[in-house]
Design an enzyme around this catalytic site. Structure first.
Site, PDB file in Angstrom:
ATOM      1  N   GLU A  95       0.866  -1.183   0.000  1.00 48.45           N
ATOM      2  CA  GLU A  95       0.000   0.000   0.000  1.00 48.45           C
ATOM      3  C   GLU A  95       0.901   1.232   0.000  1.00 48.45           C
ATOM      4  O   GLU A  95       1.609   1.485   0.975  1.00 48.45           O
ATOM      5  CB  GLU A  95      -0.899  -0.020   1.236  1.00 48.45           C
ATOM      6  N   ASP A 152      -4.351   9.819   9.605  1.00 49.15           N
ATOM      7  CA  ASP A 152      -3.051   9.287   9.986  1.00 49.15           C
ATOM      8  C   ASP A 152      -2.507   9.931  11.257  1.00 49.15           C
ATOM      9  O   ASP A 152      -2.682  11.118  11.494  1.00 49.15           O
ATOM     10  CB  ASP A 152      -2.048   9.484   8.849  1.00 49.15           C
TER      11      ASP A 152
END
Length: 257
Positions: free
Chosen positions: A46, A57
């Site tokens: 990924e 994130d």
């Protein structure tokens, strides 16, 4: 057939999806990191598209985003790097990013370049399902790209089923409502994971957020087809003097101990 579909049809063990940030630790590291991940046993790579405001994130991946942007990475540069590795990377590669940079690049151009680079799937956490379904679904399908949606412990069953219907490749089950890299107790989430299993979804499920070692990977794999590791690997790369050695040791610690 899309490589993601092939992988899940043929899998004999839990799938390990390894996240890396494009252009990190250095601008030209992307290819070396990807080849090393494949060499040492990752099942999916990924590739994160760096963005200045990566809302899903945590601090480790945020920092890698900032470093990659400072290094000079861009979507165009990422595609140049990915195109060069197309023939040597045999496992599925997916791109993870945010909608605004992709819109600036152009959805159709993005999909065309992703197909040319051999990409199997796309994760855009802030892409609304309705917007995808009504505006963009056809162009992603035209270029053979699975779009992978995320669900969380607070996502309603109705929305989980909608995300499953629209997703291809796999469904991304966020382990908690925190950002990436946060410590997660899987014992607290067993009801959520079992609920996903009982829904008999059409897509395999991979669990992400908080997967950092063999114990958390194995715990996640009990309830899903595999798991996604990002922050722990990025942290290992931060101080790496040898990317291949760090990658080998990291993956061995997950799969072989």
């Amino acid at each position: 057939m899309n490589k993601l579909d092939q992988l899940f049809l043929q899998r004999q063990r839990p799938v390990l999806n390894m996240y890396c940030t494009a252009g990190f630790p250095s601008l030209e590291s992307t290819t070396e990191v990807m080849l090393s991940l494949q060499r040492h046993g990752a099942d999916i790579i990924e590739v994160g598209i760096p963005y200045s405001d990566p809302v899903a994130d945590g601090p480790v991946i945020q920092q890698s985003n900032m470093q990659a942007l400072a290094n000079g990475i861009s979507i165009q540069k990422i595609f140049e790097q990915l195109y060069k590795t197309r023939d040597s990377i045999k496992i599925p590669v997916i791109l993870m990013g945010y909608l605004n940079p992709v819109l600036q690049y152009g959805i159709r151009r993005f999909c065309e370049d992703a197909e040319a680079a051999g990409i199997s799937g796309i994760i855009l956490p802030d892409l609304p399902m309705h917007e995808y379904e009504t505006l963009y679904k056809d162009v992603f399908k035209e270029h053979g790209l699975h779009v992978i949606f995320l669900v969380t412990p607070v996502t309603s069953e109705q929305r989980i089923r909608k995300a499953d219907k629209l997703s291809g490749g796999f469904l991304y089950a966020v382990s908690s409502s925190a950002t990436t890299g946060q410590q997660t107790s899987f014992a607290e989430q067993e009801g959520y994971f079992k609920g996903l299993q009982e829904m008999k979804l059409k897509n395999p499920v991979l669990i992400g957020f908080g997967i950092r070692d063999k114990a958390t990977f194995d715990a996640a794999a009990k309830h899903a087809s595999g798991a996604i590791i990002g922050s722990a690997y990025i942290k290992a790369l931060q101080s790496a003097t040898d990317i291949d050695t760090v990658t080998r040791d990291f993956i061995n610690s997950i799969k072989n101990n």
